[in-house]
Design a protein around this motif. Structure first.
Motif, mmCIF file in Angstrom:
data_model
loop_
_atom_site.group_PDB
_atom_site.id
_atom_site.type_symbol
_atom_site.label_atom_id
_atom_site.label_comp_id
_atom_site.label_asym_id
_atom_site.label_seq_id
_atom_site.Cartn_x
_atom_site.Cartn_y
_atom_site.Cartn_z
ATOM 1 N N GLY A 37 -10.290 23.411 27.647
ATOM 2 C CA GLY A 37 -9.618 23.144 26.381
ATOM 3 C C GLY A 37 -9.240 24.389 25.614
ATOM 4 N N THR A 38 -9.098 24.210 24.316
ATOM 5 C CA THR A 38 -8.606 25.257 23.429
ATOM 6 C C THR A 38 -9.533 25.368 22.227
ATOM 7 O OG1 THR A 38 -6.344 24.758 24.092
ATOM 8 C CG2 THR A 38 -6.618 26.001 22.063
ATOM 9 N N VAL A 39 -9.756 26.602 21.785
ATOM 10 C CA VAL A 39 -10.566 26.866 20.595
ATOM 11 C C VAL A 39 -9.644 27.386 19.502
ATOM 12 C CG1 VAL A 39 -12.420 28.255 19.605
ATOM 13 C CG2 VAL A 39 -12.632 27.369 21.932
ATOM 14 N N LEU A 40 -9.736 26.796 18.326
ATOM 15 C CA LEU A 40 -8.992 27.267 17.159
ATOM 16 C C LEU A 40 -9.978 27.890 16.191
ATOM 17 C CD1 LEU A 40 -6.530 27.470 15.244
ATOM 18 C CD2 LEU A 40 -7.072 25.128 14.508
ATOM 19 N N ARG A 41 -9.752 29.154 15.870
ATOM 20 C CA ARG A 41 -10.582 29.834 14.871
ATOM 21 C C ARG A 41 -9.737 30.014 13.625
ATOM 22 N NH1 ARG A 41 -14.971 31.495 17.733
ATOM 23 N NH2 ARG A 41 -14.621 31.927 19.929
ATOM 24 N N PHE A 42 -10.330 29.707 12.484
ATOM 25 C CA PHE A 42 -9.602 29.742 11.211
ATOM 26 C C PHE A 42 -10.348 30.628 10.226
ATOM 27 C CE2 PHE A 42 -9.349 27.832 6.917
ATOM 28 C CZ PHE A 42 -8.037 28.178 6.633
ATOM 29 N N VAL A 43 -9.603 31.509 9.555
ATOM 30 C CA VAL A 43 -10.191 32.393 8.550
ATOM 31 C C VAL A 43 -9.352 32.304 7.285
ATOM 32 C CG1 VAL A 43 -10.797 34.765 7.939
ATOM 33 C CG2 VAL A 43 -11.014 34.000 10.316
ATOM 34 N N GLN A 44 -10.009 32.064 6.154
ATOM 35 C CA GLN A 44 -9.333 32.098 4.855
ATOM 36 C C GLN A 44 -9.991 33.178 4.022
ATOM 37 O OE1 GLN A 44 -9.185 28.407 2.664
ATOM 38 N NE2 GLN A 44 -8.555 29.412 0.784
ATOM 39 N N SER A 45 -9.188 34.043 3.416
ATOM 40 C CA SER A 45 -9.724 35.111 2.578
ATOM 41 C C SER A 45 -9.000 35.126 1.238
ATOM 42 C CB SER A 45 -9.570 36.461 3.284
ATOM 43 O OG SER A 45 -8.213 36.703 3.599
#
Length: 197
Positions: A37-45
């Motif tokens: 599958g696929t991994v989504l990494r999310f960063v909010q700053s």
């Protein structure tokens, strides 16, 4: 730095930081794993120094919902284009009262649980029958055959934002008239105070 790279990295934020308030930036990193599958990494700053905890909690609840929407889209509607219908209001009542009004307006006696089959009977709109796939303190989500329906009441005792989001995957949707109909429904549930009209 390019905001978009080979379908694996996407970033966005304010082109010019605002004079007042936080300047948020968002980054999405997509990693394809062979055979798994696929991994989504999310960063909010960009959270403010003062009161960042409340800001973080509000965004956290919202992102949980939108990533759940993505997961449901990929599981049930992948590849189908969407028409998005959004209605919003701000109400001076507390969130608990707003949630109760939303439930009454949807024809629900109480907050259903994930997995329940329900039929929403909103005045002036066609009934919606589907399965509850989101049931948190802030949000209620229904997945029907051709759509995702999301209703929210976010805020505290001093007022809250109320919303009705619909992601429609069937053909022939009149986005403009349906948006107007859902906004009229929401405005009927939460009429603006007389001094604001």
């Amino acid at each position: 730095m390019h905001p978009y790279r080979e379908g694996r990295r996407f970033t966005y934020g304010a082109a010019e930081p605002p004079a007042e308030g936080p300047s948020y930036a968002f980054e999405f990193l997509v990693e394809v794993r062979q055979g798994s599958g696929t991994v989504l990494r999310f960063v909010q700053s960009g959270f403010p120094d003062e009161g960042w905890e409340d800001e973080y909690r509000a965004f956290d609840a919202g992102w949980d919902l939108f990533f759940a929407n993505l997961d449901t889209y990929l599981a049930h509607f992948a590849g189908r284009p969407a028409v998005t219908v959004v209605a919003m209001a701000f109400v001076p009542d507390g969130a608990a009262a707003a949630r109760q009004a939303l439930h009454r307006g949807l024809g629900l006696a109480a907050h259903p649980a994930v997995g329940d089959r329900v039929t929403l009977t909103s005045e002036g709109l066609d009934p919606v029958t589907g399965t509850v796939d989101v049931a948190t303190a802030e949000f209620l989500g229904i997945r029907s055959v051709d759509a995702l329906h999301r209703f929210g009441a976010e805020g505290g005792d001093a007022g809250c934002g109320v919303s009705a989001y619909h992601y429609l995957y069937g053909a022939g949707t009149d986005e403009k008239s349906l948006t107007a109909a859902w906004q009229a429904w929401l405005d009927g549930l939460f009429p603006a105070p007389a001094e604001a009209q």
